[in-house]
Design an enzyme around this catalytic site. Structure first.
Site, short mmCIF file in Angstrom:
data_model
loop_
_atom_site.label_atom_id
_atom_site.label_comp_id
_atom_site.label_asym_id
_atom_site.label_seq_id
_atom_site.Cartn_x
_atom_site.Cartn_y
_atom_site.Cartn_z
N HIS A 171 -54.67 -32.62 -13.94
CA HIS A 171 -53.31 -32.22 -14.20
C HIS A 171 -52.55 -33.64 -14.03
O HIS A 171 -52.92 -34.45 -13.05
CB HIS A 171 -52.71 -31.36 -13.19
CG HIS A 171 -51.21 -30.90 -13.47
ND1 HIS A 171 -50.27 -31.62 -12.14
CD2 HIS A 171 -50.47 -30.58 -14.15
CE1 HIS A 171 -49.08 -31.30 -12.61
NE2 HIS A 171 -49.19 -30.76 -13.99
N ARG A 190 -36.65 -22.08 -13.86
CA ARG A 190 -37.68 -22.03 -12.86
C ARG A 190 -36.71 -22.70 -11.69
O ARG A 190 -37.35 -22.37 -10.31
CB ARG A 190 -39.00 -22.97 -13.09
CG ARG A 190 -39.51 -22.25 -14.43
CD ARG A 190 -41.16 -22.85 -14.30
NE ARG A 190 -41.04 -24.14 -15.06
CZ ARG A 190 -42.15 -24.82 -15.35
NH1 ARG A 190 -43.47 -24.38 -15.16
NH2 ARG A 190 -42.01 -26.01 -16.04
N GLU A 193 -54.66 -26.61 -11.71
CA GLU A 193 -53.73 -27.49 -11.12
C GLU A 193 -53.13 -26.98 -9.76
O GLU A 193 -52.80 -27.82 -8.78
CB GLU A 193 -52.70 -27.74 -11.90
CG GLU A 193 -51.75 -26.62 -12.35
CD GLU A 193 -50.85 -26.83 -13.46
OE1 GLU A 193 -51.08 -27.09 -14.65
OE2 GLU A 193 -49.49 -27.17 -13.01
N HIS A 221 -40.53 -31.38 -11.48
CA HIS A 221 -39.72 -30.28 -11.93
C HIS A 221 -38.30 -30.49 -11.44
O HIS A 221 -37.33 -29.76 -11.81
CB HIS A 221 -40.45 -28.85 -11.47
CG HIS A 221 -41.43 -28.57 -12.14
ND1 HIS A 221 -42.87 -28.54 -11.39
CD2 HIS A 221 -41.71 -28.30 -13.42
CE1 HIS A 221 -43.77 -28.37 -12.26
NE2 HIS A 221 -43.19 -28.14 -13.44
C1 LIG Z 1 -45.49 -27.33 -18.53
C2 LIG Z 1 -45.95 -26.53 -17.55
O1 LIG Z 1 -44.86 -25.35 -17.41
C3 LIG Z 1 -45.90 -27.15 -16.19
O2 LIG Z 1 -44.41 -27.52 -15.95
C4 LIG Z 1 -46.77 -28.21 -16.26
O3 LIG Z 1 -46.31 -29.15 -15.04
C5 LIG Z 1 -48.18 -27.87 -15.62
O4 LIG Z 1 -48.53 -26.67 -15.61
C6 LIG Z 1 -48.92 -28.78 -16.57
O5 LIG Z 1 -50.11 -28.42 -17.01
O6 LIG Z 1 -48.67 -30.15 -17.08
MG LIG Z 2 -50.52 -26.63 -16.24
#
Ligand SMILES: C[C@H](O)[C@H](O)[C@@H](O)[C@@H](O)C(=O)O
Ligand SMILES: [Mg+2]
Length: 398
Positions: free
Chosen positions: A322, A51, A272, A25
């Site tokens: 994840h 964010r 996650e 991020h």
């Molecule tokens: C896209 C989502 O908002 C997150 O940034 C992501 O990292 C995560 O929730 C995901 O499942 O990839």
């Molecule tokens: Mg996610």
């Protein structure tokens, strides 16, 4: 025949790095991943657009490096930055120096129970995960084996991926099996926000056709009522495949109710931001979700994910980690209850397939036509090397 005794760990080093990589991020301006995505902080208008404004990238990447007596090194990257580096250098290193990487079970037990009084989830288990992944990388490099060989070998010839990002229509052209969109509007934006969530999904369904998976990632932003209404509209109007992480990770009761409320056929997924076998047992025993999504860099590492995945397998629950680059690929390829994997699109558009943890890992494989062949993982450890041209900072020592 003599038993193989591997060299002991001589040095433990924890570095921090800024700018993408494992703290994915932590991106520059204009990236899809920071464009008005719904979060628990969206109830505050000043934190709604970005964010990063509330600190999603405050930690940065943790790099754990373990050097054995013979000079062989293993390493791993995860989210954690300076506080995680402190925990590795000042607390966890005492369970590593002078020890064999073959003792990963005992080392994990000592790292977890010595930090239980202030850890159990979040940053501390991220740090433990980073050490555990580095242990498995070192073990593979000392044995000359890929991690997936040490986990039992591949159960299929290739990995297939869905893509997470703002452009499922492009992901379909790139050969991915589905596209997961970030949800942009939460309860604070009322019916207008809900209508915009549905309009975006409907547009993507029109562009992608009916046979392409579309999912919504809600990143903990919703309440049970809103999630229930979104689930029904997205399922009936747009054929949503799953609704992901709709509620707070602590609201096991809410997830259990959402799963009862959701239309039959729509999958409820989460995990996650959950950690350890105990957290995932709670999710599964309370029947919170159809798919668990642990991040191997956050849930406790490979040593803990083995326990989590086996419990899921015994209950017939899919375990789709994840997105965590090679650290999940080496696991998923060995598990029948992990039939596909996540690929996080880290290109700003995203219009291109680029390495997920760029620029930190040299040799990081990326899906071609939405797939990675098991043979592409055939290098020792996790099969990647640390890019030492990036600004590695070692804030503490042990
Ligand atoms: C896209 C989502 O908002 C997150 O940034 C992501 O990292 C995560 O929730 C995901 O499942 O990839
Ligand atoms: Mg996610």
């Amino acid at each position: 025949m003599a038993i193989v005794q591997l060299p002991k760990i001589k040095h433990v080093r924890a570095f921090t790095v800024r700018g993408g990589g494992a703290d994915y991020h932590d991106q520059g301006a204009g990236h899809w991943i920071d464009d008005h995505i719904a979060t628990p902080m969206s109830r505050y208008p000043e934190y709604r657009q970005s964010r990063q404004s509330f600190g999603i990238n405050v930690l940065g990447t943790l790099v754990v490096e373990l050097e054995a007596e013979d000079g062989t090194t293993g390493f791993a990257v995860t989210t954690g930055g300076e506080p995680a580096a402190f925990i590795v250098e000042k607390h966890l290193s005492r369970f590593l120096i002078g020890r064999s990487p073959q003792e990963y079970e005992k080392i994990w037990d000592q790292m977890y129970f010595s930090t239980q009084y202030y850890g159990r989830k979040g940053l501390v288990v991220n740090a433990i995960s980073g050490v555990d992944l580095a242990l498995w990388d070192l073990l593979g490099k000392l044995r000359g084996e890929p991690v997936y060989h040490m986990l039992g070998g591949a159960v299929r010839d290739e990995l297939q991926f869905y893509a997470t990002g703002a452009r499922p229509d492009i992901a379909k052209e790139q050969g991915f099996i589905g596209g997961k969109l970030p949800l942009h509007h939460g309860p604070a934006e009322g019916l207008e926000g809900m209508d915009r969530n549905i309009a975006l999904l409907a547009d993507m369904r029109a562009k992608c056709g009916d046979d392409f998976w579309l999912m919504y990632d809600c990143w903990m932003s919703l309440d049970l009522d809103y999630a229930t209404r979104l689930a029904h509209r997205a399922w009936h109007e747009c054929g949503l495949k799953w609704i992901e992480e709709a509620l707070s990770p602590d609201d096991y009761w809410g997830y259990a109710q959402l799963r009862k409320n959701a239309p039959k056929g729509l999958l409820v997924t989460t995990g996650e931001h959950e950690a350890t076998r105990w957290g995932f047992r709670m999710l599964m025993d309370m029947e919170c979700c159809d798919i668990i999504q642990p991040d191997v860099g956050w849930c406790g590492g490979v040593t803990e994910l083995i326990k989590i995945a086996n419990y899921a397998d015994s209950r017939g629950v899919l375990m789709i980690p994840h997105g965590s680059s090679v650290y999940s690929y080496h696991f998923v390829i060995t598990r029948h209850n992990s039939p596909f994997a996540e690929f996080l699109m880290m290109h700003p558009g995203p219009t291109e397939v680029v390495p997920m943890f760029a620029p930190q890992l040299l040799g990081e494989p990326v899906p071609r036509n939405g797939r990675i062949r098991a043979s592409e993982l055939d290098k020792p450890g996790f099969g990647v090397e640390l890019n030492r041209d990036i600004a590695l900072h070692r804030p503490y020592s042990n």
